[in-house]
Design a protein around this motif. Structure first.
Motif, PDB file in Angstrom:
ATOM      1  N   LEU A 110      29.389  53.867  44.268  1.00 31.40           N
ATOM      2  CA  LEU A 110      29.137  55.274  43.067  1.00 31.40           C
ATOM      3  C   LEU A 110      28.571  56.179  43.418  1.00 31.40           C
ATOM      4  CD1 LEU A 110      29.016  52.126  40.120  1.00 31.40           C
ATOM      5  CD2 LEU A 110      31.196  53.711  40.498  1.00 31.40           C
ATOM      6  N   HIS A 111      27.790  56.139  43.878  1.00 32.78           N
ATOM      7  CA  HIS A 111      26.609  57.254  44.160  1.00 32.78           C
ATOM      8  C   HIS A 111      27.641  58.488  45.139  1.00 32.78           C
ATOM      9  CE1 HIS A 111      23.036  59.906  45.900  1.00 32.78           C
ATOM     10  NE2 HIS A 111      23.799  59.971  47.184  1.00 32.78           N
ATOM     11  N   LYS A 112      28.018  58.622  45.930  1.00 31.74           N
ATOM     12  CA  LYS A 112      28.841  58.938  46.928  1.00 31.74           C
ATOM     13  C   LYS A 112      29.999  59.550  46.136  1.00 31.74           C
ATOM     14  CE  LYS A 112      28.342  60.368  49.473  1.00 31.74           C
ATOM     15  NZ  LYS A 112      26.811  61.519  50.376  1.00 31.74           N
ATOM     16  N   THR A 113      30.235  59.010  45.022  1.00 28.55           N
ATOM     17  CA  THR A 113      32.108  59.509  43.940  1.00 28.55           C
ATOM     18  C   THR A 113      31.202  60.934  43.894  1.00 28.55           C
ATOM     19  OG1 THR A 113      32.390  57.521  43.880  1.00 28.55           O
ATOM     20  CG2 THR A 113      33.005  58.774  42.544  1.00 28.55           C
ATOM     21  N   LYS A 114      29.911  61.353  42.927  1.00 29.94           N
ATOM     22  CA  LYS A 114      30.012  61.853  42.444  1.00 29.94           C
ATOM     23  C   LYS A 114      29.363  63.869  43.475  1.00 29.94           C
ATOM     24  CE  LYS A 114      28.074  63.089  39.473  1.00 29.94           C
ATOM     25  NZ  LYS A 114      29.180  63.054  38.005  1.00 29.94           N
ATOM     26  N   ASP A 115      29.749  63.339  44.725  1.00 32.68           N
ATOM     27  CA  ASP A 115      29.821  64.832  45.390  1.00 32.68           C
ATOM     28  C   ASP A 115      31.594  65.000  46.247  1.00 32.68           C
ATOM     29  OD1 ASP A 115      27.216  64.649  45.726  1.00 32.68           O
ATOM     30  OD2 ASP A 115      26.973  63.678  47.870  1.00 32.68           O
ATOM     31  N   MET A 116      32.310  63.855  45.715  1.00 34.01           N
ATOM     32  CA  MET A 116      33.213  63.798  46.048  1.00 34.01           C
ATOM     33  C   MET A 116      34.403  64.796  44.675  1.00 34.01           C
ATOM     34  SD  MET A 116      34.359  60.411  48.009  1.00 34.01           S
ATOM     35  CE  MET A 116      36.369  60.204  48.213  1.00 34.01           C
ATOM     36  N   VAL A 120      35.434  53.551  41.212  1.00 41.35           N
ATOM     37  CA  VAL A 120      36.435  52.478  40.224  1.00 41.35           C
ATOM     38  C   VAL A 120      35.993  51.414  41.226  1.00 41.35           C
ATOM     39  CG1 VAL A 120      38.482  51.538  39.046  1.00 41.35           C
ATOM     40  CG2 VAL A 120      37.513  54.130  39.291  1.00 41.35           C
ATOM     41  N   LEU A 121      36.606  51.899  42.716  1.00 37.10           N
ATOM     42  CA  LEU A 121      36.068  50.471  43.473  1.00 37.10           C
ATOM     43  C   LEU A 121      35.059  49.991  44.115  1.00 37.10           C
ATOM     44  CD1 LEU A 121      37.873  49.239  46.487  1.00 37.10           C
ATOM     45  CD2 LEU A 121      36.676  51.105  47.401  1.00 37.10           C
ATOM     46  N   GLY A 122      33.632  50.560  43.854  1.00 39.97           N
ATOM     47  CA  GLY A 122      32.611  50.954  43.643  1.00 39.97           C
ATOM     48  C   GLY A 122      31.969  49.310  42.902  1.00 39.97           C
ATOM     49  N   CYS A 123      33.219  49.881  40.690  1.00 38.66           N
ATOM     50  CA  CYS A 123      32.423  49.084  40.036  1.00 38.66           C
ATOM     51  C   CYS A 123      33.635  48.052  40.944  1.00 38.66           C
ATOM     52  CB  CYS A 123      33.456  49.690  39.290  1.00 38.66           C
ATOM     53  SG  CYS A 123      32.405  51.296  37.930  1.00 38.66           S
ATOM     54  N   ALA A 124      34.448  47.691  41.290  1.00 34.69           N
ATOM     55  CA  ALA A 124      34.876  45.823  41.202  1.00 34.69           C
ATOM     56  C   ALA A 124      34.009  45.901  42.503  1.00 34.69           C
ATOM     57  CB  ALA A 124      36.196  46.714  41.850  1.00 34.69           C
ATOM     58  N   LEU A 125      33.821  46.257  43.702  1.00 33.66           N
ATOM     59  CA  LEU A 125      33.076  45.816  44.536  1.00 33.66           C
ATOM     60  C   LEU A 125      31.684  45.070  44.134  1.00 33.66           C
ATOM     61  CD1 LEU A 125      33.177  47.475  47.282  1.00 33.66           C
ATOM     62  CD2 LEU A 125      34.125  46.044  47.709  1.00 33.66           C
ATOM     63  N   CYS A 126      30.949  45.390  43.040  1.00 38.93           N
ATOM     64  CA  CYS A 126      29.580  45.373  42.139  1.00 38.93           C
ATOM     65  C   CYS A 126      29.991  43.898  41.432  1.00 38.93           C
ATOM     66  CB  CYS A 126      29.085  46.265  41.011  1.00 38.93           C
ATOM     67  SG  CYS A 126      28.349  47.806  41.650  1.00 38.93           S
ATOM     68  N   VAL A 127      31.420  43.544  40.531  1.00 40.20           N
ATOM     69  CA  VAL A 127      31.261  42.831  39.777  1.00 40.20           C
ATOM     70  C   VAL A 127      31.783  41.482  40.513  1.00 40.20           C
ATOM     71  CG1 VAL A 127      33.448  41.512  39.209  1.00 40.20           C
ATOM     72  CG2 VAL A 127      32.440  43.542  37.929  1.00 40.20           C
ATOM     73  N   VAL A 129      25.146  42.379  49.467  1.00 42.59           N
ATOM     74  CA  VAL A 129      25.471  43.735  50.527  1.00 42.59           C
ATOM     75  C   VAL A 129      26.339  43.906  49.511  1.00 42.59           C
ATOM     76  CG1 VAL A 129      26.154  44.241  52.302  1.00 42.59           C
ATOM     77  CG2 VAL A 129      24.129  42.776  52.279  1.00 42.59           C
ATOM     78  N   THR A 130      27.932  43.444  49.448  1.00 38.60           N
ATOM     79  CA  THR A 130      28.637  43.876  48.819  1.00 38.60           C
ATOM     80  C   THR A 130      28.210  44.488  47.331  1.00 38.60           C
ATOM     81  OG1 THR A 130      29.897  41.942  49.219  1.00 38.60           O
ATOM     82  CG2 THR A 130      31.154  43.346  47.416  1.00 38.60           C
ATOM     83  N   ILE A 131      27.535  44.388  46.729  1.00 36.76           N
ATOM     84  CA  ILE A 131      26.957  44.979  44.884  1.00 36.76           C
ATOM     85  C   ILE A 131      26.473  46.448  45.724  1.00 36.76           C
ATOM     86  CG2 ILE A 131      25.043  44.683  43.081  1.00 36.76           C
ATOM     87  CD1 ILE A 131      25.419  42.411  43.314  1.00 36.76           C
ATOM     88  N   LEU A 132      24.983  46.151  47.105  1.00 42.01           N
ATOM     89  CA  LEU A 132      24.669  47.311  48.078  1.00 42.01           C
ATOM     90  C   LEU A 132      26.255  48.256  48.285  1.00 42.01           C
ATOM     91  CD1 LEU A 132      22.025  46.096  49.871  1.00 42.01           C
ATOM     92  CD2 LEU A 132      21.907  46.891  47.067  1.00 42.01           C
ATOM     93  N   SER A 133      27.270  47.987  48.441  1.00 38.55           N
ATOM     94  CA  SER A 133      28.204  48.898  48.854  1.00 38.55           C
ATOM     95  C   SER A 133      28.926  49.635  47.607  1.00 38.55           C
ATOM     96  CB  SER A 133      29.229  47.493  49.654  1.00 38.55           C
ATOM     97  OG  SER A 133      28.889  47.345  50.890  1.00 38.55           O
ATOM     98  N   GLY A 134      28.994  48.625  46.356  1.00 36.36           N
ATOM     99  CA  GLY A 134      29.509  49.436  45.091  1.00 36.36           C
ATOM    100  C   GLY A 134      28.719  50.720  44.629  1.00 36.36           C
ATOM    101  N   THR A 135      27.339  50.109  45.002  1.00 36.01           N
ATOM    102  CA  THR A 135      27.052  51.109  44.389  1.00 36.01           C
ATOM    103  C   THR A 135      26.138  52.329  45.437  1.00 36.01           C
ATOM    104  OG1 THR A 135      24.735  50.427  45.629  1.00 36.01           O
ATOM    105  CG2 THR A 135      25.286  49.580  43.140  1.00 36.01           C
TER     106      THR A 135
END
Length: 344
Positions: free
Chosen positions: A309-315, A126-133, A300-306
């Protein structure tokens, strides 16, 4: 004295920021619509691929049974609608504005995957989504104005300059090496090869889409561009690139997790498209260093968000399903292969 200096600074700031042009606003609205359709299409196509793979040869191993699956075609039509909106957006706004907004399709894809495909979205997702926005908003507010082009011949001249010809030749050479050498050996175990082909070819397709969009826009405004052979050359390049992208994107989606494919594809595709646009259309020549740095910070902020989102799958720790206990993940991919992906 201090007050007057502040007034001068404010006047300079307001003069440097002229706001978005009407063309940029049109491009922005179309890009947002495109993200909504494309984000949803990932999920619908994924459902169709899984359904087709259950009764035929999976796309990831060279099968085309998904062509007989109605659900896949629904997703395909949804993606086409999104791509048409995206096509129109490039005709009005620069690629450096339109392309990063694809991050919104990642958000939509992640949320729908959480709801429909049961691919869990962690709180950091969810935080990743916010960073993308936030990153997308930053880029939108500081994007360059669209370049004034009066003929498709002008775009052709830009595309045939030595710098862009070198870039296009390099991309084609790398794509051919990936397709004929690396994908047959490592395509099923390394996501970067499928996604790499899609992204590299995609950067060329966006430049051609923008050229074709400009030609059609000028034609609709009364200056016929269909009489020029350059318009049809750009159209042929678009068709070739899009078909190649669709083929390898299907393979990537069928072989790997949607929440992994989407962000990696976005990051590579967006980075290469911005690079291609800077080389061909010289977007940064019309901006000062502050605007360029701000855009890069947004990116870069968008990249951080993505990345989140990617690492979330492992958590996400959830109960094992029956197919996991047999050594397979929810997409029929051996878990050992998924672990290999995480360490590469």
């Amino acid at each position: 004295m201090a007050a007057s200096e502040v007034d001068v600074a404010l006047d300079a700031a307001s003069a440097s920021y002229k706001g978005m042009s009407s063309d940029n606003i049109k491009g922005l609205v179309m890009a947002l619509s495109s993200s909504a359709f494309i984000g949803a299409s990932f999920i619908v196509k994924k459902k169709g691929l899984k359904k087709a793979g259950a009764s035929g040869i999976r796309a990831g191993v060279g099968g085309y049974s998904y062509l007989y699956e109605p659900l896949w075609w629904v997703g395909m039509i949804t993606m086409i609608v999104g791509e048409i909106a995206n096509f129109a957006a490039y005709a009005f706004a620069p690629a450096i504005l339109v392309t990063p907004l694809g991050a919104l399709s990642i958000i939509i894809s992640a949320v729908l995957a959480h709801i429909i495909l049961r691919e869990k979205l962690h709180i950091f997702g969810v935080l990743g989504c916010a960073l993308c926005v936030v990153g997308s908003t930053t880029i939108v507010l500081h994007a360059p104005q669209e370049r004034e082009i009066e003929s498709v011949k002008e775009v052709w001249d830009l595309a045939t300059e030595p710098a862009f010809l070198f870039y296009a030749t390099l991309v084609i050479a790398i794509v051919l090496i990936l397709i004929f050498h690396y994908i047959p050996l490592y395509g099923q175990t390394h996501i970067m090869f499928y996604v790499g082909v899609c992204s590299l070819v995609g950067s060329l397709s966006v430049m051609s889409v923008k050229a074709l969009g400009i030609a059609l826009k000028l034609t609709l405004l009364g200056t016929n561009q269909l009489i020029y052979p350059q318009t049809w050359v750009f159209a042929l390049v678009v068709i070739s690139c899009v078909l190649t992208q669709l083929n390898y994107l299907n393979k990537a989606l069928d072989t790997f997790n949607t929440a992994v494919v989407s962000p990696i594809y976005y990051v590579m595709f967006t980075s290469l498209t911005i690079l291609a646009s800077v080389i061909m259309f010289k977007d940064w020549d019309r901006q000062n260093p502050t605007q360029i740095v701000t855009e890069m910070c947004g990116f870069v902020t968008i990249l951080s968000g993505t990345f989140l989102l990617h690492k979330t799958k492992d958590m996400v720790d959830g109960p094992k399903h029956a197919d996991e206990e047999n050594g397979f993940g929810e997409e029929g991919i051996p878990l050992r292969r998924q672990e290999t992906l995480r360490t590469t």
